[in-house]
Write a protein that holds these residues in place. Structure first.
Motif, PDB file in Angstrom:
ATOM      1  N   LEU A 196      -0.385  -6.333   3.990  1.00 25.28           N
ATOM      2  CA  LEU A 196      -1.901  -5.602   4.928  1.00 25.28           C
ATOM      3  C   LEU A 196      -2.228  -6.522   5.245  1.00 25.28           C
ATOM      4  CD1 LEU A 196      -3.652  -3.812   2.048  1.00 25.28           C
ATOM      5  CD2 LEU A 196      -3.027  -2.844   3.820  1.00 25.28           C
ATOM      6  N   PHE A 249      -9.607  -1.473   8.306  1.00 27.92           N
ATOM      7  CA  PHE A 249      -8.654  -0.619   7.459  1.00 27.92           C
ATOM      8  C   PHE A 249      -8.084   1.173   8.615  1.00 27.92           C
ATOM      9  CE2 PHE A 249      -9.149  -2.267   3.313  1.00 27.92           C
ATOM     10  CZ  PHE A 249      -7.905  -2.931   3.054  1.00 27.92           C
ATOM     11  N   LYS A 285      -5.313  -0.081  11.229  1.00 25.14           N
ATOM     12  CA  LYS A 285      -4.226  -0.019  10.134  1.00 25.14           C
ATOM     13  C   LYS A 285      -3.776   1.655  10.042  1.00 25.14           C
ATOM     14  CE  LYS A 285      -1.149  -1.334   7.923  1.00 25.14           C
ATOM     15  NZ  LYS A 285      -0.020  -2.676   9.092  1.00 25.14           N
ATOM     16  N   LEU A 286      -4.832   2.458   8.927  1.00 24.52           N
ATOM     17  CA  LEU A 286      -3.930   3.181   8.825  1.00 24.52           C
ATOM     18  C   LEU A 286      -4.044   4.263   9.583  1.00 24.52           C
ATOM     19  CD1 LEU A 286      -3.709   5.535   6.739  1.00 24.52           C
ATOM     20  CD2 LEU A 286      -6.031   5.871   6.512  1.00 24.52           C
ATOM     21  N   PHE A 301      -9.100   3.326   0.572  1.00 25.43           N
ATOM     22  CA  PHE A 301      -9.628   3.828   2.034  1.00 25.43           C
ATOM     23  C   PHE A 301      -9.058   4.972   2.504  1.00 25.43           C
ATOM     24  CE2 PHE A 301      -9.374   3.936   6.536  1.00 25.43           C
ATOM     25  CZ  PHE A 301     -10.972   3.390   7.205  1.00 25.43           C
ATOM     26  N   TYR A 337       0.874  -1.321   0.202  1.00 24.94           N
ATOM     27  CA  TYR A 337       0.462  -0.102   0.119  1.00 24.94           C
ATOM     28  C   TYR A 337       0.838   1.194  -0.241  1.00 24.94           C
ATOM     29  CZ  TYR A 337       1.206   0.009   4.789  1.00 24.94           C
ATOM     30  OH  TYR A 337       2.063   0.381   5.941  1.00 24.94           O
ATOM     31  N   SER A 360      -4.227   0.673  -1.925  1.00 19.01           N
ATOM     32  CA  SER A 360      -3.716  -0.830  -2.164  1.00 19.01           C
ATOM     33  C   SER A 360      -4.019  -0.871  -3.747  1.00 19.01           C
ATOM     34  CB  SER A 360      -4.275  -2.299  -1.215  1.00 19.01           C
ATOM     35  OG  SER A 360      -5.616  -1.822  -1.376  1.00 19.01           O
ATOM     36  N   ILE A 388      -4.431  -8.268   5.469  1.00 21.31           N
ATOM     37  CA  ILE A 388      -6.217  -9.109   5.498  1.00 21.31           C
ATOM     38  C   ILE A 388      -6.412  -9.863   5.809  1.00 21.31           C
ATOM     39  CG2 ILE A 388      -7.721  -8.234   4.897  1.00 21.31           C
ATOM     40  CD1 ILE A 388      -7.127  -5.899   3.133  1.00 21.31           C
ATOM     41  N   LEU A 423     -14.613   3.466   1.768  1.00 18.04           N
ATOM     42  CA  LEU A 423     -13.904   1.890   1.120  1.00 18.04           C
ATOM     43  C   LEU A 423     -14.400   1.816  -0.401  1.00 18.04           C
ATOM     44  CD1 LEU A 423     -11.854   0.583   1.514  1.00 18.04           C
ATOM     45  CD2 LEU A 423     -13.810  -1.147   2.411  1.00 18.04           C
TER      46      LEU A 423
END
Length: 340
Positions: A331, A293, A296-297, A231, A209, A226, A333, A267
């Protein structure tokens, strides 16, 4: 320096030049000779439906309202696009002149050269999302390309294309590498980027990303892009563009703990929606992924050595490091969060 006598460059040493062209920027005023080349062209305006607005959070609606094409006639929209491309063409012409002059200088002094063309510090909407502007977290606002050329083809072969995700922070290490400096040395650990030469040669890990943060028009918002997902989210509870002294370092975990609706997430699943027209952040099948997300962000931009500065006075800043290492460029995920 106007009117002063200056010593010219020492041609026996490597030269570094930074040319900043303030175009194509508003006001969009291309010279007549360039404008005339485009005035008879007709462009297809990107598809846009006001139904898209129903799923946009308040912050992104604010960007739309300041930049919307609604209310412009078809002729005005065509002229806006024509003039923008004409201004781009004029910029290409100026850059071409500068590049040719630099190449001639290098050849005259028997020096190798590296030239990095950065295609804008941002992109521009010409009807996408119904806007004529920048300012947002969408591809048209933040997606860019770079062209790197070298007289030494062993350093970087001609006519090769790399589509890996890269960031603007990569330009400093690239320039340093071109000048013979090892940007990977420990004393340059503070640099976030990597040399684009290493990216091309695949000697550094690929990033899953890229990210950034903006605050113009409607206040602080961060984004993460990504290959499949884009997002973005509000990062601070206030909407002012410049940080006020009493906001410095305050409520930094707000975006991680506030109700999801307050964080105003967006998103886009690019596999199904490549034009970013359907915000699925609050759709039931995507809400778990959006919150993943968000975490994470949020940890990256708010807690991984974030610096906030009060620019009204010297040396007034706050360092936030509650999530050091969060920006790992991976990521990973959980599969159960990705809808089939």
């Amino acid at each position: 320096m106007w009117g002063k006598k200056m010593q010219g460059a020492d041609a026996t040493k490597p030269q570094f030049l930074h040319l900043g062209f303030h175009l194509p920027h508003t006001p969009v005023l291309p010279p007549k000779s360039f404008r005339d080349r485009f005035k008879d062209k007709t462009y297809q305006v990107p598809d846009f439906s006001e139904a898209e607005l129903a799923k946009l959070p308040k912050q992104l609606l604010g960007i739309y309202k300041t930049s919307k094409m609604k209310g412009m006639s078809d002729d005005e929209i065509q002229q806006a696009i024509q003039d923008y491309y004409a201004f781009c063409a004029y910029g290409d012409f100026l850059i071409g002149e500068a590049v040719e002059t630099f190449k001639q200088y290098s050849e005259k002094n028997n020096q190798e050269y590296v030239i990095i063309y950065t295609v804008g510090d941002h992109s521009w909407h010409l009807g996408e999302q119904g806007m004529e502007a920048k300012f947002g977290p969408w591809q048209q606002s933040v997606g860019n390309a770079a062209i790197v050329v070298s007289s030494d083809k062993s350093l970087l072969p001609a006519n090769k294309v790399n589509t890996d995700l890269v960031e603007f922070v990569d330009f400093a290490p690239t320039i340093m590498a071109a000048g013979g400096v090892d940007a990977s040395a420990p004393k340059y650990d503070y640099l976030d980027g990597v040399s684009l030469f290493d990216v091309y040669k695949q000697t550094v890990p690929k990033r899953d990303y890229v990210l950034g943060e903006i605050n113009v028009i409607v206040g602080p918002r961060a984004y993460l892009h990504s290959q499949r997902f884009r997002f973005s989210m509000r990062t601070r509870p206030f909407s002012n563009i410049k940080l006020k002294p009493n906001q410095l370092g305050k409520d930094l975990k707000w975006a991680l703990t506030a109700p999801a609706e307050k964080v105003e997430m967006a998103l886009y699943d690019l596999e199904k929606d490549p034009k970013e027209q359907n915000n699925v952040a609050y759709d039931s099948q995507y809400l778990g992924l959006a919150n993943w997300f968000r975490n994470k962000l949020g940890n990256i931009v708010l807690g991984d050595n974030r610096i906030e500065a009060d620019w009204s006075q010297a040396n007034s800043y706050h360092l936030s490091n509650f999530a050091v290492g969060a920006d790992d460029k991976k990521l990973n995920i959980p599969k159960n969060l990705i809808p089939n």
